[in-house]
Write a protein that holds these residues in place. Sequence first.
Motif, short mmCIF file in Angstrom:
data_model
loop_
_atom_site.label_atom_id
_atom_site.label_comp_id
_atom_site.label_asym_id
_atom_site.label_seq_id
_atom_site.Cartn_x
_atom_site.Cartn_y
_atom_site.Cartn_z
N THR A 290 0.77 -1.19 -0.08
CA THR A 290 -0.08 -0.03 0.06
C THR A 290 0.69 1.31 0.11
OG1 THR A 290 -1.73 -1.09 1.08
CG2 THR A 290 -1.74 1.25 1.40
N ALA A 291 2.03 1.20 0.78
CA ALA A 291 2.70 2.46 0.83
C ALA A 291 3.32 2.59 -0.48
CB ALA A 291 3.89 2.14 2.03
N ALA A 292 3.84 1.58 -1.40
CA ALA A 292 4.44 1.78 -2.58
C ALA A 292 3.50 1.99 -3.68
CB ALA A 292 5.38 0.69 -2.61
N GLY A 293 2.24 1.51 -3.70
CA GLY A 293 1.49 1.10 -4.84
C GLY A 293 0.23 1.88 -4.86
N VAL A 294 -0.56 1.44 -5.97
CA VAL A 294 -1.75 2.22 -6.26
C VAL A 294 -2.88 1.09 -6.08
CG1 VAL A 294 -3.26 2.92 -8.16
CG2 VAL A 294 -0.62 3.61 -8.37
N PRO A 295 -4.00 1.46 -5.31
CA PRO A 295 -4.96 0.55 -4.90
C PRO A 295 -5.97 0.13 -5.91
CG PRO A 295 -5.54 2.84 -4.28
CD PRO A 295 -4.26 2.79 -4.71
N LEU A 318 1.55 -4.30 -12.88
CA LEU A 318 2.99 -4.25 -13.18
C LEU A 318 3.70 -2.96 -12.75
CD1 LEU A 318 3.16 -5.44 -17.11
CD2 LEU A 318 3.81 -6.40 -14.96
N TYR A 319 3.01 -1.59 -12.79
CA TYR A 319 3.41 -0.57 -12.08
C TYR A 319 3.67 -0.91 -10.91
CZ TYR A 319 3.35 4.46 -10.99
OH TYR A 319 3.43 5.73 -10.50
N ASN A 320 2.99 -1.32 -10.11
CA ASN A 320 3.12 -1.46 -8.50
C ASN A 320 4.20 -2.29 -8.35
OD1 ASN A 320 0.85 0.07 -7.66
ND2 ASN A 320 -0.56 -1.70 -7.52
N GLU A 321 4.53 -3.31 -9.16
CA GLU A 321 5.72 -4.20 -8.86
C GLU A 321 6.84 -3.53 -9.22
OE1 GLU A 321 8.65 -6.75 -9.23
OE2 GLU A 321 8.28 -5.59 -10.62
N HIS A 322 6.88 -2.59 -10.15
CA HIS A 322 7.99 -1.82 -10.68
C HIS A 322 8.35 -0.98 -9.70
CE1 HIS A 322 10.98 -1.08 -13.83
NE2 HIS A 322 10.60 0.11 -13.78
N ARG A 323 7.40 -0.28 -8.95
CA ARG A 323 7.76 0.79 -8.14
C ARG A 323 8.35 0.26 -6.61
NH1 ARG A 323 3.11 5.10 -6.74
NH2 ARG A 323 4.55 5.61 -4.95
N PHE A 324 7.55 -1.14 -6.19
CA PHE A 324 7.90 -1.70 -5.11
C PHE A 324 9.37 -2.21 -4.95
CE2 PHE A 324 8.37 -5.36 -2.45
CZ PHE A 324 7.98 -4.87 -1.23
N THR A 325 9.91 -2.76 -6.33
CA THR A 325 10.99 -3.13 -6.53
C THR A 325 12.14 -2.18 -6.84
OG1 THR A 325 10.14 -5.12 -7.49
CG2 THR A 325 12.33 -4.73 -8.00
#
Length: 376
Positions: A290-295, A318-325
Amino acid sequence: MVYRDFQGLKLSQLGFGGMRLPTAGGDSNVDKDATREMIAYAMKNGINYYDTAWGYHDGTSESIMGEILSQYPRDSFYLATKFPGYDLSNMPKVEEIFEEQLKKCRVEYFDFYLFHNVCELNIDAYLNREYGIYDYLLKQKRLGRIRHLGFSAHGSVEVMKRFLDAYGKDMEFCQIQLNYVDWTLQQAEAKVALLNERNIPIWVMEPVRGGKLAKLGDADAAALEKLRPGDKPVEWAFRFLQGVQGVCVTLSGMSNMEQLVENIDIFKTESPLNGEEKAAVLQVAKNMITAAGVPCTACHYCTSHCPQGLDIPWLIELYNEHRFTGGGFLAPMALGSLDEDKRPSACLACGACQAVCPQNIKIPEIMSDFAARLGS
């Protein structure tokens, strides 16, 4: 060391990964002395599974692992490597690469051999029998040069199903990215269910998400400390995996002796999480995502209003994964399978999707940011 049974073999539950060996500056400059010392300690303390690959450490991992392991009796360890299908230019070269791998690893056979990184980008090529990869590897198995054949996957559940529908009867194990964050972030729960349904044992990669799960925020660490006082975050990551049905080997890419000693100490016992503990660690994962991604809830209202026909929920995933990583290869790899007019950069910023989004997500801004992060 805890061991798992696999077709009459006793495999150490902790496997030694050859992707993050100690270096002396630069990924290809592996510190051989430090690696040799680590492998000696691993051998002495019960690790018998060693994993490498054609591309690890800019192509030097196989040679270094082979050189060091050649000092030990061949029946004292199990060695795994992979066909590098993540690079499509390798597809016509299976025989050439396999023969070279045997030489680099200084062995006459591989205990475990994998189709490497089955994903959206290469699934069609892997399934193309004209390349002869599948038939060649099966022949090597009949000849005893491959003892056990499997595959690793970074692709979606649907991609894994396609691969298994074609080759599943000959797949003895599967290696997936599995940890308590990717349980939801990369659909690992569904991948585990798929593999269990087909009775395929699971090998784990990225158990601590490249080190992200070895150090948690103060609030998350405190919540876990209440349930298992004294257990470090890295132990929680491994204990979570000990409770996942079907998991046989957990690979850890250890870069120094401290990490190796700590991991071996954890795997001296089997202590999977109970229900309350699993719920707690999945809540930690939710907090991190949640801190890194889009809900996004993947309701797909947006897709029916997109004039470009973009698969917006998947792109946001994919965007959430890319941001988290913090970057990485997974999103670019997956997007590489799409036509240009289906990628984030194709968004017209018309706002039709945002107007119907129940979560009020600013989708055009997300697509613009994603394209910028990808350099497109």
